[in-house]
Write a protein that holds these residues in place. Structure first.
Motif, PDB file in Angstrom:
ATOM      1  N   ARG A 156      -3.373  -1.955  -2.183  1.00  0.00           N
ATOM      2  CA  ARG A 156      -3.563  -3.193  -1.427  1.00  0.00           C
ATOM      3  C   ARG A 156      -2.805  -4.320  -2.103  1.00  0.00           C
ATOM      4  O   ARG A 156      -2.345  -4.181  -3.238  1.00  0.00           O
ATOM      5  CB  ARG A 156      -5.047  -3.564  -1.344  1.00  0.00           C
ATOM      6  CG  ARG A 156      -5.961  -2.467  -0.894  1.00  0.00           C
ATOM      7  CD  ARG A 156      -5.828  -1.903   0.509  1.00  0.00           C
ATOM      8  NE  ARG A 156      -4.898  -2.474   1.425  1.00  0.00           N
ATOM      9  CZ  ARG A 156      -4.014  -1.766   2.115  1.00  0.00           C
ATOM     10  NH1 ARG A 156      -3.924  -0.452   1.963  1.00  0.00           N
ATOM     11  NH2 ARG A 156      -3.207  -2.348   2.965  1.00  0.00           N
ATOM     12  N   LEU A 162     -10.548  -2.637   4.468  1.00  0.00           N
ATOM     13  CA  LEU A 162      -9.665  -2.440   5.611  1.00  0.00           C
ATOM     14  C   LEU A 162     -10.530  -2.362   6.863  1.00  0.00           C
ATOM     15  O   LEU A 162     -11.461  -1.569   6.920  1.00  0.00           O
ATOM     16  CB  LEU A 162      -8.849  -1.156   5.449  1.00  0.00           C
ATOM     17  CG  LEU A 162      -7.962  -1.070   4.208  1.00  0.00           C
ATOM     18  CD1 LEU A 162      -7.223   0.261   4.175  1.00  0.00           C
ATOM     19  CD2 LEU A 162      -6.999  -2.217   4.154  1.00  0.00           C
ATOM     20  N   GLU A 214     -10.557  -1.678  10.896  1.00  0.00           N
ATOM     21  CA  GLU A 214      -9.811  -1.165  12.038  1.00  0.00           C
ATOM     22  C   GLU A 214     -10.021  -2.104  13.217  1.00  0.00           C
ATOM     23  O   GLU A 214     -11.146  -2.493  13.507  1.00  0.00           O
ATOM     24  CB  GLU A 214     -10.284   0.249  12.374  1.00  0.00           C
ATOM     25  CG  GLU A 214      -9.347   0.963  13.298  1.00  0.00           C
ATOM     26  CD  GLU A 214      -9.649   2.443  13.386  1.00  0.00           C
ATOM     27  OE1 GLU A 214     -10.293   2.837  14.369  1.00  0.00           O
ATOM     28  OE2 GLU A 214      -9.238   3.182  12.472  1.00  0.00           O
ATOM     29  N   TYR A 242      -5.150 -11.451   7.679  1.00  0.00           N
ATOM     30  CA  TYR A 242      -6.145 -11.161   6.650  1.00  0.00           C
ATOM     31  C   TYR A 242      -6.969 -12.416   6.392  1.00  0.00           C
ATOM     32  O   TYR A 242      -6.546 -13.532   6.682  1.00  0.00           O
ATOM     33  CB  TYR A 242      -5.505 -10.621   5.372  1.00  0.00           C
ATOM     34  CG  TYR A 242      -4.431 -11.499   4.759  1.00  0.00           C
ATOM     35  CD1 TYR A 242      -4.749 -12.605   3.978  1.00  0.00           C
ATOM     36  CD2 TYR A 242      -3.080 -11.211   4.947  1.00  0.00           C
ATOM     37  CE1 TYR A 242      -3.771 -13.402   3.408  1.00  0.00           C
ATOM     38  CE2 TYR A 242      -2.087 -11.995   4.388  1.00  0.00           C
ATOM     39  CZ  TYR A 242      -2.455 -13.096   3.622  1.00  0.00           C
ATOM     40  OH  TYR A 242      -1.481 -13.888   3.062  1.00  0.00           O
ATOM     41  N   VAL A 284      -8.622  -6.916   5.482  1.00  0.00           N
ATOM     42  CA  VAL A 284      -7.278  -6.669   5.983  1.00  0.00           C
ATOM     43  C   VAL A 284      -7.391  -5.855   7.270  1.00  0.00           C
ATOM     44  O   VAL A 284      -7.697  -4.665   7.231  1.00  0.00           O
ATOM     45  CB  VAL A 284      -6.412  -5.913   4.947  1.00  0.00           C
ATOM     46  CG1 VAL A 284      -5.011  -5.669   5.497  1.00  0.00           C
ATOM     47  CG2 VAL A 284      -6.362  -6.668   3.632  1.00  0.00           C
ATOM     48  N   LYS A 314      -6.339  -3.593  10.300  1.00  0.00           N
ATOM     49  CA  LYS A 314      -5.321  -2.558  10.503  1.00  0.00           C
ATOM     50  C   LYS A 314      -5.426  -2.030  11.929  1.00  0.00           C
ATOM     51  O   LYS A 314      -6.513  -1.711  12.408  1.00  0.00           O
ATOM     52  CB  LYS A 314      -5.506  -1.397   9.508  1.00  0.00           C
ATOM     53  CG  LYS A 314      -5.162  -1.751   8.076  1.00  0.00           C
ATOM     54  CD  LYS A 314      -3.686  -1.984   7.944  1.00  0.00           C
ATOM     55  CE  LYS A 314      -3.283  -2.343   6.539  1.00  0.00           C
ATOM     56  NZ  LYS A 314      -1.860  -2.681   6.450  1.00  0.00           N
TER      57      LYS A 314
END
Length: 193
Positions: free
Chosen positions: A10, A160, A162, A171, A181, A183
């Motif tokens: 990361r 992370l 989704e 972010y 973050v 994704k």
């Protein structure tokens, strides 16, 4: 597994600054990266290493961190990187650095994954003024900094998340200072379903 290393790799912005990274570890990361492919096999990159307080203090003021985090000027004292690798272009080998930008990315990612394998983490920093950094480090004229790899023992949690197609990818830090973050989902990035 390789995928686990990639997931753990990361962009860390807080480190246990007292946890040193030894020179031989930095050299091993670079030794791993030097085996990566290079366009026309030119291999135009050289590396500047720093792993002590004096050297790190010269580099840190040149770094700019996390544009998306308001009122954040980078890691606080005690949470700064304990080492840096600066990927530099040797202009005598390749005067047109733009042609080798992809190579620099491959090298940088390889170094970062090698760092994760050793229990470290880092942040790739492209937001700096190469000429100013080169002057402060007294680099020869033909050596131009291209990307700064800030390294250390991570001291923050990164999650992370989704996200569905169309959701924001910015972010952020939550109320507990946990870094999130977003994704994109695998199903949303495959074109020919």
């Amino acid at each position: 597994m390789f995928k686990d290393l990639v997931i753990r790799n990361r962009s860390y912005r807080a480190f246990h600054e007292v946890c040193a990274i030894e020179k031989h570890e930095l050299l091993d990361m670079i030794d791993t990266a030097r085996y990566t492919p290079s366009s026309v096999n030119i291999q135009p990159f050289k590396y500047y290493l720093s792993h002590d307080k004096e050297g790190n203090a010269k580099i840190f003021p040149h770094t700019k961190w996390a544009r998306l985090l308001k009122d954040y000027d980078g890691p606080a004292d005690g949470e700064r990187p304990s080492a840096y690798i600066i990927v530099c272009n040797d202009l005598k080998i390749a005067p047109n650095i733009d042609r080798f930008a992809v190579d620099a990315g491959i090298i940088s990612q390889t170094i970062m994954i090698a760092a994760v394998e050793k229990g470290y983490g880092g942040c790739m920093i492209k937001n700096f003024v190469p000429e100013d950094l080169a002057a402060d480090l007294q680099l020869p004229e033909h050596i131009r900094p291209f990307i700064i790899l800030a390294l250390g023992k991570p001291a923050e949690q990164i999650i992370l998340d989704e996200i569905a197609d169309g959701e924001k990818t910015s972010y952020y830090r939550d109320e507990n200072n946990v870094h999130h973050v977003p994704k994109r989902r695998l199903a949303d990035i495959i074109i020919n379903k």
